[in-house]
Design an enzyme around this catalytic site. Structure first.
Site, PDB file in Angstrom:
ATOM      1  N   GLY A 138       0.844  -1.215   0.102  1.00 52.96           N
ATOM      2  CA  GLY A 138       0.054  -0.058   0.016  1.00 52.96           C
ATOM      3  C   GLY A 138       0.837   1.354  -0.057  1.00 52.96           C
ATOM      4  O   GLY A 138       1.840   1.288   0.493  1.00 52.96           O
ATOM      5  N   ARG A 173       1.394  -6.222  -4.976  1.00 56.89           N
ATOM      6  CA  ARG A 173       1.287  -6.984  -3.734  1.00 56.89           C
ATOM      7  C   ARG A 173       1.953  -8.279  -3.998  1.00 56.89           C
ATOM      8  O   ARG A 173       1.774  -9.251  -3.589  1.00 56.89           O
ATOM      9  CB  ARG A 173       0.176  -6.868  -3.084  1.00 56.89           C
ATOM     10  CG  ARG A 173      -0.296  -5.828  -2.327  1.00 56.89           C
ATOM     11  CD  ARG A 173      -1.676  -5.739  -1.321  1.00 56.89           C
ATOM     12  NE  ARG A 173      -2.099  -4.678  -0.848  1.00 56.89           N
ATOM     13  CZ  ARG A 173      -1.491  -4.168   0.294  1.00 56.89           C
ATOM     14  NH1 ARG A 173      -0.310  -4.783   0.974  1.00 56.89           N
ATOM     15  NH2 ARG A 173      -1.910  -2.934   0.827  1.00 56.89           N
ATOM     16  N   ASP A 197       5.717  -8.304   5.173  1.00 53.67           N
ATOM     17  CA  ASP A 197       5.681  -9.098   4.314  1.00 53.67           C
ATOM     18  C   ASP A 197       7.007  -8.929   3.243  1.00 53.67           C
ATOM     19  O   ASP A 197       7.741  -9.755   2.861  1.00 53.67           O
ATOM     20  CB  ASP A 197       4.635  -9.197   3.389  1.00 53.67           C
ATOM     21  CG  ASP A 197       3.642 -10.275   4.234  1.00 53.67           C
ATOM     22  OD1 ASP A 197       4.018 -10.833   5.353  1.00 53.67           O
ATOM     23  OD2 ASP A 197       2.382 -10.270   3.854  1.00 53.67           O
ATOM     24  N   LYS A 211       8.276   0.618   5.618  1.00 53.92           N
ATOM     25  CA  LYS A 211       7.187   1.487   4.910  1.00 53.92           C
ATOM     26  C   LYS A 211       5.980   0.724   5.447  1.00 53.92           C
ATOM     27  O   LYS A 211       5.702  -0.300   5.326  1.00 53.92           O
ATOM     28  CB  LYS A 211       7.277   1.587   3.513  1.00 53.92           C
ATOM     29  CG  LYS A 211       5.943   1.887   2.836  1.00 53.92           C
ATOM     30  CD  LYS A 211       5.113   1.023   1.825  1.00 53.92           C
ATOM     31  CE  LYS A 211       4.662  -0.188   2.413  1.00 53.92           C
ATOM     32  NZ  LYS A 211       3.390  -0.693   1.470  1.00 53.92           N
ATOM     33  N   THR A 212       5.094   1.470   5.682  1.00 56.63           N
ATOM     34  CA  THR A 212       3.804   1.088   5.896  1.00 56.63           C
ATOM     35  C   THR A 212       2.863   2.170   6.560  1.00 56.63           C
ATOM     36  O   THR A 212       3.260   2.706   8.012  1.00 56.63           O
ATOM     37  CB  THR A 212       3.338  -0.375   6.780  1.00 56.63           C
ATOM     38  OG1 THR A 212       1.770  -0.123   6.708  1.00 56.63           O
ATOM     39  CG2 THR A 212       4.060  -0.551   7.757  1.00 56.63           C
ATOM     40  N   ASP A 241       0.588   1.611   8.557  1.00 60.53           N
ATOM     41  CA  ASP A 241      -0.262   0.927   9.581  1.00 60.53           C
ATOM     42  C   ASP A 241       0.415   0.820  10.768  1.00 60.53           C
ATOM     43  O   ASP A 241       0.024   0.661  12.012  1.00 60.53           O
ATOM     44  CB  ASP A 241      -0.306  -0.647   9.122  1.00 60.53           C
ATOM     45  CG  ASP A 241      -1.422  -1.066   7.998  1.00 60.53           C
ATOM     46  OD1 ASP A 241      -1.821   0.214   7.612  1.00 60.53           O
ATOM     47  OD2 ASP A 241      -1.684  -1.805   7.825  1.00 60.53           O
ATOM     48  N   GLU A 266      -9.670  -0.606  11.468  1.00 64.31           N
ATOM     49  CA  GLU A 266     -10.037  -1.673  10.388  1.00 64.31           C
ATOM     50  C   GLU A 266     -10.054  -2.908  10.749  1.00 64.31           C
ATOM     51  O   GLU A 266     -10.810  -3.676  10.467  1.00 64.31           O
ATOM     52  CB  GLU A 266      -9.211  -1.403   9.223  1.00 64.31           C
ATOM     53  CG  GLU A 266      -9.434  -2.321   7.987  1.00 64.31           C
ATOM     54  CD  GLU A 266      -8.612  -2.022   7.032  1.00 64.31           C
ATOM     55  OE1 GLU A 266      -7.902  -0.750   6.902  1.00 64.31           O
ATOM     56  OE2 GLU A 266      -7.813  -2.918   6.504  1.00 64.31           O
TER      57      GLU A 266
HETATM   58  P1  FBP Z   1       0.931  -1.955   3.554  1.00 60.59           P
HETATM   59  O1  FBP Z   1       0.912  -2.899   4.632  1.00 60.59           O
HETATM   60  O2  FBP Z   1       1.133  -2.448   2.126  1.00 60.59           O
HETATM   61  O3  FBP Z   1       1.736  -0.736   3.793  1.00 60.59           O
HETATM   62  O4  FBP Z   1      -0.707  -1.647   3.487  1.00 60.59           O
HETATM   63  C1  FBP Z   1      -1.464  -1.244   4.170  1.00 60.59           C
HETATM   64  C2  FBP Z   1      -3.010  -0.699   3.941  1.00 60.59           C
HETATM   65  O5  FBP Z   1      -3.139   0.562   3.574  1.00 60.59           O
HETATM   66  C3  FBP Z   1      -3.868  -1.171   5.160  1.00 60.59           C
HETATM   67  O6  FBP Z   1      -4.225  -0.186   5.996  1.00 60.59           O
HETATM   68  C4  FBP Z   1      -5.019  -1.610   4.446  1.00 60.59           C
HETATM   69  O7  FBP Z   1      -5.552  -2.754   4.968  1.00 60.59           O
HETATM   70  C5  FBP Z   1      -4.487  -1.987   3.096  1.00 60.59           C
HETATM   71  O8  FBP Z   1      -3.225  -1.531   2.816  1.00 60.59           O
HETATM   72  C6  FBP Z   1      -5.477  -1.933   2.021  1.00 60.59           C
HETATM   73  O9  FBP Z   1      -4.953  -2.479   0.697  1.00 60.59           O
HETATM   74  P2  FBP Z   1      -5.261  -2.193  -0.699  1.00 60.59           P
HETATM   75  O10 FBP Z   1      -4.393  -0.979  -1.207  1.00 60.59           O
HETATM   76  O11 FBP Z   1      -4.996  -3.449  -1.310  1.00 60.59           O
HETATM   77  O12 FBP Z   1      -6.680  -1.988  -0.732  1.00 60.59           O
END
Ligand code: FBP
Length: 518
Positions: free
Chosen positions: A75, A139, A170, A196-197, A199, A301
């Site tokens: 993400g 992903r 991951d 990165k994230t 979250d 979430e």
């Molecule tokens: P990452 O862990 O890859 O940084 O992504 C986090 C996130 O933004 C989460 O908060 C959310 O659940 C998910 O990606 C949503 O994924 P998508 O972009 O596939 O809708």
């Protein structure tokens, strides 16, 4: 291009003194101190025993042409473009003849050899801009032997000295696997991870916070603050605000600390659905008795997955076999949620959690509950919101812009000095930038074994909210007061101009960790 965009493009992150002159810095490896784990050692025989690297002044000036590849994984997170800008600047400084190649569409770009060479003009267009649009993301995991061989072929074909993986837990697990495989097969390309994230769940003693968390939370907090102001003005709606964060509730906690909602659930407290519904209904009723028919409720979430009965239901739905007790739970859910649970599947065939409208689920259940209560005579008008994508590609805050530029520099230095299977780490992030400290941490050191699809797999552990930690304790000590008091805070938008106390703030959770008190 508007004036703010122009101004942001010309913003230059401050570079900490320890890595200002890259030709005068080198790596010093210190012996590893991680606990023995024979399974991890057997899976990563070549990278397991390496120690962490410090950056120290070099007695001689180091230069040399480098060839680097980079990709985004997962993400979007604000600041990603600055990691690339940081790598670019570092390469220019080390040797302007160096080459930087961006893989397109995430990890699959390396497997399928889809890339483009980056130039100064590319960097000039994205510096301090949000999003991952320079390269796109994806992903895909590089994990099968075929994918690993294809990735290696691409790196060898491009004669890459290094591959920089900008990703979450991951993707960095993947980076560790790639680094080990490349070494085993005699491939010269070093693999470096970047944390990165949005979250915030890729954190440890070494990784104080992942990049993107600060900007995303500040954006959500601005929106929540605005809604709080609206609620206080209109006094007629209950705002149920779901916040992104796939599993851990760090984002919800950070936003609660910044905005003081009436309620904020933290998944890690593992409350069941009925208890959560009772708590909300109690709040609505108590506030109604005080003449308040409005409120702000934050919902992470990942909450649904922490509810014990829902967790069992989700696991059973993923496996495709439902027990009678889970069937009863399923039937008690609103029809809309039942459909989402059965229709939406993620690319791994699991229920797509981010598509489940937990905010709607809670609204419907609270309505049912309030109807049953003869003591409640108020008017419950709920409004659902979901803040997720709104915060993932915003302009990075100065904190993220600077942090990411520094991470990019560290990655370039790591490749130049031959480190592999490591993640860039910046420490003392609450100190003035000048005093930040740096490390390269072996990725294996952050791994443990986890059961995935019935098999023990080495993975980097997601860090959940620590219920004993300073941030949660700070929140827990105040949340009761916020239920009725309407202490809504309105932090406003991310600031780029003005004094450093406005523009250079750090995530609340980093600040509170330092205070170590409720
Ligand atoms: P990452 O862990 O890859 O940084 O992504 C986090 C996130 O933004 C989460 O908060 C959310 O659940 C998910 O990606 C949503 O994924 P998508 O972009 O596939 O809708």
């Amino acid at each position: 291009m508007n004036i703010l965009q122009k101004q942001r493009l010309s913003f230059r992150a401050l570079i900490p003194k320890g890595i200002k002159k890259l030709r005068e810095v080198s790596l010093l490896q210190i012996p590893n101190q991680h606990k023995e784990n024979s399974i991890l050692e057997s899976l990563f025989p070549l990278t397991y025993s390496q120690g962490c690297y410090h950056f120290v002044p070099s007695p001689t000036k180091i230069s040399g042409k480098l060839r680097l590849g980079v990709f985004f994984s997962g993400g979007q997170a604000p600041g990603g473009h600055n990691v690339i800008a940081g790598i670019w600047d570092a390469l220019q400084e080390i040797d302007p003849e160096s080459m930087l190649c961006g893989f397109l569409g995430g990890p699959s770009g390396v497997v399928d050899a889809k890339y483009r060479e980056l130039r100064q003009i590319d960097i000039d267009q994205v510096r301090n801009m949000g999003g991952f649009d320079l390269l796109g993301s994806g992903r895909t995991k590089i994990e099968t032997p075929e994918q690993i061989s294809a990735a290696m072929e691409t790196c060898q074909h491009l004669r890459l000295d290094g591959l920089v993986v900008i990703g979450g837990d991951d993707s960095n697990t993947n980076a560790a696997i790639l680094a080990e495989a490349f070494l085993a097969k005699g491939c010269e390309t070093k693999v470096i991870g970047i944390p990165k994230t949005i979250d915030g769940d890729l954190q440890s003693e070494a990784i104080e916070i992942s990049f993107g968390f600060d900007s995303a939370c500040k954006t959500y907090s601005e929106l929540i603050g605005n809604i709080g102001r609206d609620a206080l003005s209109a006094k007629k709606y209950y705002h149920f605000i779901k916040l992104m964060g796939r599993s851990a509730s760090h984002i919800a906690l950070e936003c609660a600390i910044a905005t003081h909602p009436n309620l904020c659930f933290i998944g890690e407290e593992r409350k069941g659905l009925s208890l959560i519904v009772q708590e909300i209904a109690d709040l609505v009723e108590k506030r109604s008795h005080k003449g308040k028919e409005y409120g702000i409720i934050l919902i992470p979430e990942g909450l649904i997955e922490f509810m014990p009965e829902m967790k069992i239901l989700l696991d059973e739905l993923n496996r495709g076999e439902i027990s009678s007790s889970s069937q009863a739970v399923f039937e008690s859910l609103p029809e809309k949620i039942q459909k989402q649970l059965t229709q939406e599947k993620d690319p791994h065939g699991n229920v797509a959690l981010s598509q489940i409208e937990t905010e709607v689920l809670l609204i419907e259940k609270v309505k049912e509950e309030l109807k049953k209560r003869t003591s409640y005579k108020g008017k419950f008008s709920p409004v659902p919101h979901f803040f997720g994508y709104e915060g993932r590609a915003c302009y990075p805050s100065n904190f993220d812009a600077t942090y990411c530029t520094v991470l990019g520099r560290l990655a370039a230095l790591a490749v130049r000095d031959g480190a592999t299977g490591v993640i860039a780490s910046v420490q003392h992030l609450t100190d003035p930038v000048e005093n930040w400290d740096f490390r390269l941490i072996p990725l294996v050191e952050m791994m443990h074994l986890e059961e995935r699809k019935g098999k023990q797999k080495p993975v980097i552990k997601k860090t959940l909210v620590d219920l004993e930690g300073a941030s949660f304790r700070w929140f827990a000590a105040r949340r009761k007061e916020w239920e009725l008091a309407d202490d809504y805070q309105n932090p406003g938008p991310i600031q780029f101009f003005g004094g450093a106390d406005l523009t250079d703030t750090v995530p609340e959770q980093l600040r509170l960790r330092l205070l170590r008190m409720p």
